[in-house]
Design an enzyme around this catalytic site. Structure first.
Site, PDB file in Angstrom:
ATOM      1  N   GLY A  48      65.093  65.459  64.115  1.00 28.56           N
ATOM      2  CA  GLY A  48      64.114  66.706  65.100  1.00 28.56           C
ATOM      3  C   GLY A  48      64.439  67.661  64.478  1.00 28.56           C
ATOM      4  CD  GLN A  53      66.810  73.308  65.130  1.00 30.24           C
ATOM      5  OE1 GLN A  53      66.079  72.333  65.288  1.00 30.24           O
ATOM      6  NE2 GLN A  53      67.878  72.712  65.071  1.00 30.24           N
ATOM      7  CB  CYS A 110      72.356  70.641  66.863  1.00 34.49           C
ATOM      8  SG  CYS A 110      71.264  72.340  66.556  1.00 34.49           S
ATOM      9  CG  LEU A 111      69.058  69.349  61.564  1.00 33.52           C
ATOM     10  CD1 LEU A 111      67.919  69.242  61.042  1.00 33.52           C
ATOM     11  CD2 LEU A 111      70.519  68.883  60.500  1.00 33.52           C
ATOM     12  CG  HIS A 152      68.501  68.498  70.564  1.00 37.10           C
ATOM     13  ND1 HIS A 152      70.233  68.178  70.295  1.00 37.10           N
ATOM     14  CD2 HIS A 152      68.544  68.422  69.750  1.00 37.10           C
ATOM     15  CE1 HIS A 152      70.938  68.798  68.996  1.00 37.10           C
ATOM     16  NE2 HIS A 152      69.908  69.607  68.906  1.00 37.10           N
ATOM     17  CD  GLU A 153      64.379  68.212  68.328  1.00 40.71           C
ATOM     18  OE1 GLU A 153      64.848  69.839  67.780  1.00 40.71           O
ATOM     19  OE2 GLU A 153      65.265  67.696  67.812  1.00 40.71           O
TER      20      GLU A 153
HETATM   21 ZN    ZN Z   1      68.795  70.394  67.346  1.00 37.21          ZN
END
Ligand code: ZN
Length: 195
Positions: A48, A53, A110-111, A152-153
């Site tokens: 995601g 982000q 998480c990225l 999360h997103e």
């Molecule tokens: Zn994330």
């Protein structure tokens, strides 16, 4: 084109993102942005990616859980997490409803907090009312890992990060997770950490 994923500390990750109009969604700009976000998510790789982000405070996220990602889990792990492939899709201006009393605890990353994971309790099921990439209203009902990805997103669109509500003592970098914790259950890990 791949976009740069911003890291924790960037103020954009803490803002409440603004909704998009249907006209904006159908614009070339947003359609191109969706393609770029898809490529960026694949490249990362991740399941995601939310617009904040990549530095844009817009209520838009892309999601895809590929069969090959799910195949890296054992059948027992996949069953425990309720993880199954989810085709690529887009959520815009989502409204999230949590379903189910019993929260499920799993490690999550998480990225935008690259390299780390921690245990997060999430609702086992959700309903999401949103617009798709054509600006049409859709309702998503999801369970298990897909429900986790959605929570999360959508958190990103509200200026939240998983770290805000993870079990902080469980935080680990991925290398140490593999070395020390990867073959243990969440319950065993919590016991060992005294949480
Ligand atoms: Zn994330």
């Amino acid at each position: 084109m791949n976009l740069t994923i911003v890291q924790v500390g960037d103020p954009v990750l803490r803002q409440t993102a603004r909704p998009l109009t249907v006209e904006e969604i159908r614009s070339e700009y947003i359609q191109t942005l969706i393609e770029c976000m898809k490529n960026t998510m694949h490249e990362a790789p991740g399941v995601g990616l939310a617009a904040p982000q990549i530095g844009l405070s817009l209520q838009l996220a892309v999601i895809e859980d590929k069969p090959e990602y799910c195949a890296s889990l054992s059948p027992e792990q996949a069953k425990e997490r309720g993880r199954y492939p989810v085709p690529f899709h887009v959520i815009i201006n989502p409204k999230l409803t949590l379903i189910g009393e019993q929260k499920l605890e799993h490690f999550e990353g998480c990225l935008s907090l690259a390299g780390f994971i921690g245990i997060v309790a999430r609702a086992p099921e959700v309903k999401v009312e949103c617009l798709n990439e054509q600006g049409l209203p859709i309702t998503i009902e999801a369970q298990g890992w897909y429900a986790r990805i959605l929570q999360h997103e959508i958190g990103h669109l509200q200026g939240k990060l998983y770290f805000d509500h993870c079990l902080h003592r469980s935080l680990t970098n991925i290398e140490n997770f593999i070395n020390f914790w990867g073959n243990k259950s969440v319950a065993e890990i919590k016991k060992e950490l005294g949480i």
